[in-house]
Design an enzyme around this catalytic site. Structure first.
Site, short mmCIF file in Angstrom:
data_model
loop_
_atom_site.label_atom_id
_atom_site.label_comp_id
_atom_site.label_asym_id
_atom_site.label_seq_id
_atom_site.Cartn_x
_atom_site.Cartn_y
_atom_site.Cartn_z
N SER A 1 -5.78 -8.40 5.07
CA SER A 1 -5.72 -7.10 5.72
C SER A 1 -7.12 -6.49 5.85
CB SER A 1 -4.76 -6.19 4.97
OG SER A 1 -4.56 -4.97 5.64
N ASP B 1 -7.67 -3.46 12.10
CA ASP B 1 -8.16 -4.26 11.00
C ASP B 1 -8.14 -5.75 11.38
OD1 ASP B 1 -5.41 -4.51 10.93
OD2 ASP B 1 -5.21 -4.21 8.78
N ASP C 1 -6.46 -8.46 10.77
CA ASP C 1 -5.24 -9.13 11.20
C ASP C 1 -4.46 -8.30 12.22
OD1 ASP C 1 -4.56 -7.30 9.12
OD2 ASP C 1 -2.64 -8.31 8.83
N ASP D 1 -2.78 -5.54 12.38
CA ASP D 1 -1.49 -4.87 12.21
C ASP D 1 -1.65 -3.36 12.09
OD1 ASP D 1 -2.60 -4.94 9.64
OD2 ASP D 1 -0.74 -5.50 8.63
#
Length: 571
Positions: free
Chosen positions: A144, A302, A304, A306
């Site tokens: 993350s 961020d 990734d 999400d």
């Protein structure tokens, strides 16, 4: 086994890769202890930790062991489960692709097919791919928004949400039973020869992007205003640029500039200290570019992709970073009012949010006849509600969010999805631009209508061997020596999600809480403000959430500061 013996076993292990072996030999005593005193924690959100050698680190052995746990769970299921397989994605962090193929290799050793993305893809697309390919599970290699020294591993269930506790508990038990040095992992060549590896990419991308197009509510608004509106976007060296860029283009936004210095994936995150869209410093480069171009809004996600953050232009020409709660309120208000305007707002609509997120959104939903459903922190709980509504028709899901910059508009993904909300936020910006306003102006308008809601999250970090005990001691203190006031305002109600009780402190009346057990305390104050305390599920932290409301921004800020000071004094 004492940690020193575990360390020695690693030193003596003949299968140890040379880089990890060199790291083991270079460790001082403190580093040895931290790397070996306990296994890397694996919970319902998976695991996350520093890269390196040791059982308390992310490396090929801990990845293999975690995947062995999933494979053993699948061994217990019906025969078709292995054929359905597991889809695997990964972000831009160091060793992410290596870990993805290590996981695929372990699955193949159990006869389980793996679908691995050809290159890095966002977490929400992984969630979508589980549902699209009808796999039994999904694996996402990501840490993350953590610093560059970290990586992580998350498991998703067949609904596309993070794996439910029942199955996750079986995985965890199997992980502990597996000898990590003897977990078998097939080579890429062997996987291909056995037809147990399929590389995926464009077909899933296009299917996902086709669903993203349905997030748009008012296409005419984009065609007339949005197409000329200037947007600045940053993937913060992660996975977002390719997919979000295509999604914005497909929706009709033509003036999108991706921050060039942050466009390429890079696990060192060279332009930011933390790749975290909550952090103003992470958006600084995008804000500078926006000032030069006169952009209406800055969006960053961020690594990734999400979670999404945004900075909006103020009347002064400067840009203000919005909080996760403010973004959630703006998005919700637009969804509900736009659907109300075109007569598509359902009579049984529901907002789903976490218990530590703002009541700002609750007030907006209530005003527009929409039910608010509160769930525990963790997007899997929002995903569970979506599935429940689909099964029962009790409500129609309209929006879900957490204060930590996670949002979801439509249930074709069952985790927070920055791609969906990037497109929607751009549409909201176009809406306000059509009125001669900015997103900042729109937020002020909502404050004037509903009151000035201000929230803040603080955390204390307790790393190392004694960290978990210190956090447990603080949680126990808040229960046994319960504060009676915060900032001079009396506590009138306590919600203890561990005992699943709500206690009215004015008359000591108790009633059960319907949410699952969780180590969370929430204190409600006499003026409607609140304080929540919980340990982090992914980091060695205890978190304190504060929510206030005032007739002015100053009044709300002053009360928040007073509550914050009283928490610090109590600690």
């Amino acid at each position: 086994m004492p940690w020193k013996d575990v360390y020695q076993a690693w030193l003596d292990e003949p299968k140890m890769p040379s880089a990890l072996a060199a790291e083991l030999r270079s460790m001082d005593a403190a580093t040895q202890e931290d790397a070996f005193y306990q296994p890397l924690s694996f919970g319902t959100a998976g695991m996350r930790g520093l890269l390196g050698a040791g059982i308390n680190r992310m490396n090929i052995f801990t990845v293999r062991q975690a995947t062995e746990g999933l494979a053993r769970l699948m061994d217990l299921q019906a025969a078709d489960v292995k054929t359905r397989g597991v889809v695997i994605s990964y972000d831009s962090r160091h060793f992410s692709q290596d870990f993805a193929y290590e996981a695929a290799g372990v699955l193949a050793a159990h006869g389980i097919k793996a679908y691995v993305f050809e290159s890095l893809r966002p977490t929400p697309e992984l969630s979508f791919a589980v549902r699209y390919l009808h796999t039994y599970a999904g694996i996402m290699i990501t840490a993350s928004h953590n610093p560059k020294e970290y990586n992580g591993y998350k498991i998703y269930g067949e609904d596309g949400g993070q794996m439910p506790p029942k199955e996750s508990d079986i995985v965890t038990a199997s992980i502990r039973e597996a000898d990590m040095f003897n977990v078998k992992a097939e080579s890429i060549e062997a996987m291909k020869a056995a037809n147990l590896l399929e590389v995926i990419g464009d077909a899933v991308d296009q299917a996902y992007l086709a669903e993203i197009k349905t997030v748009t509510i008012n296409q005419a608004l984009i065609d007339t205003v949005g197409k000329d509106m200037k947007l600045v976007y940053s993937p913060l060296h992660g996975t977002g640029a390719k997919i979000a860029g295509a999604a914005l283009h497909n929706a009709g936004f033509e003036q999108v500039t991706i921050v060039p210095e942050q466009a390429e994936p890079d696990g060192d995150f060279p332009t930011v200290k933390l790749p975290n869209p909550e952090d103003h410093a992470a958006l600084a480069m995008g804000i500078d570019l926006a000032k030069r171009e006169g952009a209406d809004v800055v969006i960053a996600v961020d690594p990734d992709a999400d979670r999404m953050g945004t900075a909006v232009r103020m009347p002064t020409g400067d840009y203000q970073l919005l909080t996760g709660n403010q973004i959630g309120a703006i998005l919700l208000n637009y969804i509900l009012t736009a659907k109300q305007a075109d007569h598509t707002l359902p009579t049984n609509g529901a907002l789903v949010k976490s218990i530590v997120s703002s009541e700002f959104a609750t007030a907006i939903a209530a005003n527009l006849g929409v039910t608010t459903v509160n769930v525990l922190t963790g997007f899997k709980y929002i995903a569970e509600q979506i599935q429940h509504y689909e099964d029962t028709n009790e409500h129609t899901f309209l929006f879900g969010f957490e204060e930590s910059y996670g949002y979801l508009v439509k249930g074709f993904v069952r985790d927070k999805d920055s791609v969906q909300v990037t497109v929607l936020l751009a549409e909201v910006a176009a809406y306000y631009k059509s009125l001669g306003m900015t997103l900042y102006d729109g937020l002020q308008e909502l404050f004037e209508k509903y009151g000035y809601y201000v929230e803040k999250t603080n955390s204390l970090t307790f790393a190392g061997i004694d960290g978990a005990d210190k956090i447990a001691e603080l949680m126990a203190k808040f229960r046994t020596n319960m504060p009676t006031e915060f900032g001079g305002v009396a506590v009138v109600k306590l919600e203890d999600f561990a005992s699943q009780l709500e206690i009215d402190l004015t008359n000591q009346a108790e009633q059960p809480l319907i949410l699952p057990k969780a180590n969370v305390l929430k204190y409600w104050l006499s003026d409607g403000s609140w304080v929540a305390v919980r340990p982090s599920g992914t980091e060695p932290k205890i978190k304190f959430y504060i929510g206030t409301k005032g007739e002015s921004a100053l009044a709300a800020d002053e009360e928040l500061a007073a509550i914050e000071a009283s928490i610090n004094a109590y600690l």
